[in-house]
Motif scaffolding. Structure first.
Motif, PDB file in Angstrom:
ATOM      1  N   GLU A  48       0.830  -1.210   0.000  1.00 14.22           N
ATOM      2  CA  GLU A  48       0.000   0.000   0.000  1.00 14.22           C
ATOM      3  C   GLU A  48       0.863   1.257   0.000  1.00 14.22           C
ATOM      4  O   GLU A  48       0.604   2.208  -0.747  1.00 14.22           O
ATOM      5  CB  GLU A  48      -0.930   0.014   1.220  1.00 14.22           C
ATOM      6  CG  GLU A  48      -2.110  -0.895   1.100  1.00 14.22           C
ATOM      7  CD  GLU A  48      -3.109  -0.439   0.050  1.00 14.22           C
ATOM      8  OE1 GLU A  48      -3.427   0.763  -0.015  1.00 14.22           O
ATOM      9  OE2 GLU A  48      -3.564  -1.311  -0.704  1.00 14.22           O
ATOM     10  N   ILE A  49       1.877   1.272   0.827  1.00 18.67           N
ATOM     11  CA  ILE A  49       2.750   2.447   0.930  1.00 18.67           C
ATOM     12  C   ILE A  49       3.500   2.666  -0.381  1.00 18.67           C
ATOM     13  O   ILE A  49       3.560   3.788  -0.901  1.00 18.67           O
ATOM     14  CB  ILE A  49       3.728   2.302   2.109  1.00 18.67           C
ATOM     15  CG1 ILE A  49       2.955   2.359   3.429  1.00 18.67           C
ATOM     16  CG2 ILE A  49       4.800   3.384   2.058  1.00 18.67           C
ATOM     17  CD1 ILE A  49       3.772   1.971   4.640  1.00 18.67           C
ATOM     18  N   ILE A  50       4.047   1.604  -0.949  1.00 22.82           N
ATOM     19  CA  ILE A  50       4.799   1.720  -2.205  1.00 22.82           C
ATOM     20  C   ILE A  50       3.886   2.152  -3.345  1.00 22.82           C
ATOM     21  O   ILE A  50       4.269   2.959  -4.196  1.00 22.82           O
ATOM     22  CB  ILE A  50       5.519   0.401  -2.539  1.00 22.82           C
ATOM     23  CG1 ILE A  50       6.568   0.080  -1.467  1.00 22.82           C
ATOM     24  CG2 ILE A  50       6.159   0.454  -3.919  1.00 22.82           C
ATOM     25  CD1 ILE A  50       7.637   1.128  -1.291  1.00 22.82           C
ATOM     26  N   GLU A  51       2.668   1.620  -3.368  1.00 20.08           N
ATOM     27  CA  GLU A  51       1.722   2.006  -4.409  1.00 20.08           C
ATOM     28  C   GLU A  51       1.413   3.495  -4.338  1.00 20.08           C
ATOM     29  O   GLU A  51       1.415   4.208  -5.355  1.00 20.08           O
ATOM     30  CB  GLU A  51       0.430   1.205  -4.266  1.00 20.08           C
ATOM     31  CG  GLU A  51      -0.606   1.515  -5.327  1.00 20.08           C
ATOM     32  CD  GLU A  51      -1.884   0.721  -5.132  1.00 20.08           C
ATOM     33  OE1 GLU A  51      -2.879   1.108  -5.765  1.00 20.08           O
ATOM     34  OE2 GLU A  51      -1.893  -0.252  -4.364  1.00 20.08           O
ATOM     35  N   LYS A  52       1.169   4.005  -3.144  1.00 24.75           N
ATOM     36  CA  LYS A  52       0.871   5.424  -2.980  1.00 24.75           C
ATOM     37  C   LYS A  52       2.091   6.293  -3.307  1.00 24.75           C
ATOM     38  O   LYS A  52       1.957   7.363  -3.899  1.00 24.75           O
ATOM     39  CB  LYS A  52       0.362   5.699  -1.577  1.00 24.75           C
ATOM     40  CG  LYS A  52      -1.008   5.073  -1.353  1.00 24.75           C
ATOM     41  CD  LYS A  52      -1.591   5.423  -0.031  1.00 24.75           C
ATOM     42  CE  LYS A  52      -2.885   4.714   0.222  1.00 24.75           C
ATOM     43  NZ  LYS A  52      -3.917   4.914  -0.783  1.00 24.75           N
ATOM     44  N   ALA A  53       3.271   5.829  -2.947  1.00 26.20           N
ATOM     45  CA  ALA A  53       4.498   6.563  -3.269  1.00 26.20           C
ATOM     46  C   ALA A  53       4.747   6.563  -4.778  1.00 26.20           C
ATOM     47  O   ALA A  53       5.210   7.572  -5.329  1.00 26.20           O
ATOM     48  CB  ALA A  53       5.685   5.958  -2.535  1.00 26.20           C
ATOM     49  N   GLN A  59       3.097  11.634 -10.439  1.00 24.14           N
ATOM     50  CA  GLN A  59       2.570  13.000 -10.488  1.00 24.14           C
ATOM     51  C   GLN A  59       3.699  14.019 -10.545  1.00 24.14           C
ATOM     52  O   GLN A  59       3.575  15.059 -11.196  1.00 24.14           O
ATOM     53  CB  GLN A  59       1.690  13.275  -9.271  1.00 24.14           C
ATOM     54  CG  GLN A  59       0.387  12.528  -9.286  1.00 24.14           C
ATOM     55  CD  GLN A  59      -0.386  12.678  -7.982  1.00 24.14           C
ATOM     56  OE1 GLN A  59       0.130  13.204  -6.999  1.00 24.14           O
ATOM     57  NE2 GLN A  59      -1.624  12.201  -7.976  1.00 24.14           N
ATOM     58  N   LYS A  60       4.810  13.716  -9.873  1.00 29.60           N
ATOM     59  CA  LYS A  60       5.966  14.617  -9.862  1.00 29.60           C
ATOM     60  C   LYS A  60       6.904  14.369 -11.048  1.00 29.60           C
ATOM     61  O   LYS A  60       7.927  15.036 -11.170  1.00 29.60           O
ATOM     62  CB  LYS A  60       6.762  14.433  -8.568  1.00 29.60           C
ATOM     63  CG  LYS A  60       6.064  14.917  -7.335  1.00 29.60           C
ATOM     64  CD  LYS A  60       6.979  14.711  -6.147  1.00 29.60           C
ATOM     65  CE  LYS A  60       6.455  15.353  -4.903  1.00 29.60           C
ATOM     66  NZ  LYS A  60       7.406  15.233  -3.786  1.00 29.60           N
ATOM     67  N   LYS A  61       6.567  13.371 -11.862  1.00 35.33           N
ATOM     68  CA  LYS A  61       7.374  12.969 -13.024  1.00 35.33           C
ATOM     69  C   LYS A  61       8.779  12.540 -12.604  1.00 35.33           C
ATOM     70  O   LYS A  61       9.766  12.862 -13.257  1.00 35.33           O
ATOM     71  CB  LYS A  61       7.406  14.068 -14.065  1.00 35.33           C
ATOM     72  CG  LYS A  61       6.020  14.342 -14.616  1.00 35.33           C
ATOM     73  CD  LYS A  61       6.015  15.357 -15.698  1.00 35.33           C
ATOM     74  CE  LYS A  61       4.564  15.504 -16.155  1.00 35.33           C
ATOM     75  NZ  LYS A  61       4.355  16.551 -17.063  1.00 35.33           N
TER      76      LYS A  61
END
Length: 89
Positions: A48-53, A59-61
């Motif tokens: 979950e954490i890696i997916e969100k990161a 988003q930050k490219k």
């Protein structure tokens, strides 16, 4: 959490045997199923954490997930922040 370091895979592993040994130090009568459950919960939380990161990095490219992105992803999610927020800087 131990990491495999071979040429084929650098996937993290969640060693049930090691978790069971640690639990047995606290209580000798801990069934093995408890260690399996804890390893599965750790694996799910890490995913979950890696997916969100990863979403944050897209988003930050950025092409690499770093510690800053992981911390930012945890802080951005209310449930993860509640669970792990005390341990973040």
């Amino acid at each position: 959490m131990a990491a495999k370091n071979n040429k084929r895979s650098n996937k993290p592993t969640f060693p049930v045997e090691d978790i069971h040994k640690q639990l047995k130090k606290m209580d000798r009568k801990v069934p093995g199923a408890v260690a399996v459950f804890i390893a599965a919960a750790e694996e799910y939380l890490a995913a979950e954490i890696i997916e969100k990161a990863a979403v944050l990095c897209r988003q930050k490219k950025k092409s690499v997930i770093g510690a800053a992105e992981i911390i930012e992803a945890i802080k951005a999610d209310n449930e993860l922040k509640t669970l792990l927020g005390k341990n973040l800087k």
